[in-house]
Design a protein around this motif. Structure first.
Motif, PDB file in Angstrom:
ATOM      1  N   GLU A 126      23.530  24.477 -15.038  1.00 35.00           N
ATOM      2  CA  GLU A 126      24.411  25.613 -14.758  1.00 35.00           C
ATOM      3  C   GLU A 126      24.799  26.389 -16.011  1.00 35.00           C
ATOM      4  OE1 GLU A 126      26.875  24.745 -10.743  1.00 35.00           O
ATOM      5  OE2 GLU A 126      27.512  23.582 -12.506  1.00 35.00           O
ATOM      6  N   GLY A 162      12.445  30.928  -5.985  1.00 33.49           N
ATOM      7  CA  GLY A 162      12.962  30.013  -4.976  1.00 33.49           C
ATOM      8  C   GLY A 162      14.477  29.928  -4.940  1.00 33.49           C
ATOM      9  N   THR A 163      15.132  30.574  -5.896  1.00 32.76           N
ATOM     10  CA  THR A 163      16.595  30.499  -5.972  1.00 32.76           C
ATOM     11  C   THR A 163      17.238  31.890  -5.955  1.00 32.76           C
ATOM     12  OG1 THR A 163      16.519  30.460  -8.390  1.00 32.76           O
ATOM     13  CG2 THR A 163      16.538  28.335  -7.262  1.00 32.76           C
ATOM     14  N   VAL A 197      11.917  23.109 -10.872  1.00 34.67           N
ATOM     15  CA  VAL A 197      10.725  23.513 -10.131  1.00 34.67           C
ATOM     16  C   VAL A 197       9.544  22.682 -10.628  1.00 34.67           C
ATOM     17  CG1 VAL A 197      10.097  25.347 -11.759  1.00 34.67           C
ATOM     18  CG2 VAL A 197       9.329  25.493  -9.383  1.00 34.67           C
ATOM     19  N   LYS A 243      18.571  33.025  -9.403  1.00 32.52           N
ATOM     20  CA  LYS A 243      19.505  32.176 -10.143  1.00 32.52           C
ATOM     21  C   LYS A 243      18.732  31.029 -10.786  1.00 32.52           C
ATOM     22  CE  LYS A 243      23.592  29.229  -9.604  1.00 32.52           C
ATOM     23  NZ  LYS A 243      24.266  29.746 -10.807  1.00 32.52           N
ATOM     24  N   HIS A 287      18.833  27.864 -11.865  1.00 32.40           N
ATOM     25  CA  HIS A 287      19.557  26.601 -11.826  1.00 32.40           C
ATOM     26  C   HIS A 287      18.790  25.671 -10.897  1.00 32.40           C
ATOM     27  CE1 HIS A 287      23.089  24.003 -10.295  1.00 32.40           C
ATOM     28  NE2 HIS A 287      22.590  23.483 -11.398  1.00 32.40           N
ATOM     29  N   GLY A 288      18.374  24.524 -11.433  1.00 32.57           N
ATOM     30  CA  GLY A 288      17.604  23.580 -10.633  1.00 32.57           C
ATOM     31  C   GLY A 288      16.312  23.221 -11.340  1.00 32.57           C
ATOM     32  N   LEU A 321      10.686  29.236 -10.358  1.00 37.36           N
ATOM     33  CA  LEU A 321      12.042  28.770 -10.064  1.00 37.36           C
ATOM     34  C   LEU A 321      12.912  29.923  -9.568  1.00 37.36           C
ATOM     35  CD1 LEU A 321      14.252  26.618 -10.084  1.00 37.36           C
ATOM     36  CD2 LEU A 321      14.623  27.113 -12.512  1.00 37.36           C
TER      37      LEU A 321
END
Length: 298
Positions: free
Chosen positions: A168, A145-146, A154, A149, A151-152, A142
């Motif tokens: 968040e 890919g960010t 994967v 950060k 947040h999100g 994750l």
């Protein structure tokens, strides 16, 4: 698991740098999965300097076997870790005394006790001042890919599978990732295991005939489905079983209904894993939620 947001920082201030801007020493980064493990050795960059160079200089890189102890056992997993670290250091022209920190993303890290176990393995290899960070490999994926950060969400779907996410505020959630016995049917192992089961069921009359029988037997150099029993239990490591996934795809593309259903069910299971994480963390609006519901019905 321990929250990766609270791990501290490898880059301490006020240290001298070489003329190329590097600090003194190296950092090791490891990505350990159920099939293979990659270790890269990069320069240590002191905190407070310019932005990290792009691409980041790779001083040494090595690949070894599985480091998921749930798949191959503790001895084999630890041996692979030691091997890949030693090879990466040799190829970088460094030794253990140069290491400032070790960051590991390893599949099978599901609880603080797992983190402690692997962290202790690494601490046994290095001086006490070396900082060690252990997380599930999904968290590393994750972050990659960010741009760091967390947040999100994967999704990893290889030999094993897992969906992992953060909101968040740093709240985390996961779905799947417990291994094949605990229902990771979207994984490579899960797909291949169901294919082997279909062959045995076709052979003994409990299931329909399938192209998987001749295809898998040919791939393994066997002559009868009865031989699959000995082949399977001779070495049930996850990567060895998952290596049969290309045969399942081949049969599905050739029109085999059993193979096609195995792959469709796997895709549905992966979609459900993502949906579960996204819903628990409130990561999407109504439109995306409806899309997830659609995917789960494919």
């Amino acid at each position: 698991m321990r929250n990766p947001h609270s791990n501290g920082n490898l880059r301490d201030g006020g240290e001298a740098t070489d003329e190329n801007g590097f600090g003194h020493g190296v950092i090791l980064g490891l990505d350990g999965g159920a099939t293979s493990t990659v270790c890269v050795c990069v320069p240590y960059f002191p905190f407070g300097g310019d932005r990290l160079p792009e691409p980041l200089p790779i001083l040494g890189r090595a690949v070894a076997g599985c480091t998921n102890r749930n798949s191959v056992g503790e001895t084999a997993a630890r041996d692979s870790l030691e091997q890949v670290i030693s090879e990466a250091l040799v190829r970088s022209g460094s030794d253990k005394s140069d290491v400032r920190g070790v960051c590991l993303g390893v599949s099978g890290v599901n609880h603080p006790s797992d983190q402690d176990k692997i962290e202790n393995w690494i601490r046994d290899m290095f001086p006490s001042h070396v900082k060690v960070y252990v997380q599930n490999d999904a968290i590393v994926a994750l972050a990659s890919g960010t741009m760091g950060k967390l947040h999100g969400c994967v999704l990893i779907a290889g030999t094993g599978c897992i969906a992992y996410g953060f909101d968040e505020d740093g709240k985390e959630a996961r779905a799947s990732g417990g291994g094949p016995i605990l229902g990771d049917w979207g994984s490579g192992y899960g797909i291949a295991a169901q294919a082997l089961t279909a062959v045995i069921r076709a052979h003994d009359g409990r299931g329909p005939q399938t192209l998987l029988t001749s295809t898998i037997l040919k791939a393994l150099g066997l002559t009868s489905p009865d031989e699959l029993i000995g082949w399977t239990y001779a070495d049930p490591s996850w990567a060895r079983i998952a290596a049969l996934v290309p045969q399942v795809v081949f049969c599905a593309e050739a029109g085999d209904e059993i193979s096609d259903k195995i792959l469709v069910d796997a895709a549905e299971d992966l979609a459900l894993s993502v949906k579960a994480v996204v819903q628990r963390l409130g990561l999407c609006g109504e439109d995306l939620l409806q899309m997830g519901q659609l995917l789960s019905r494919l």
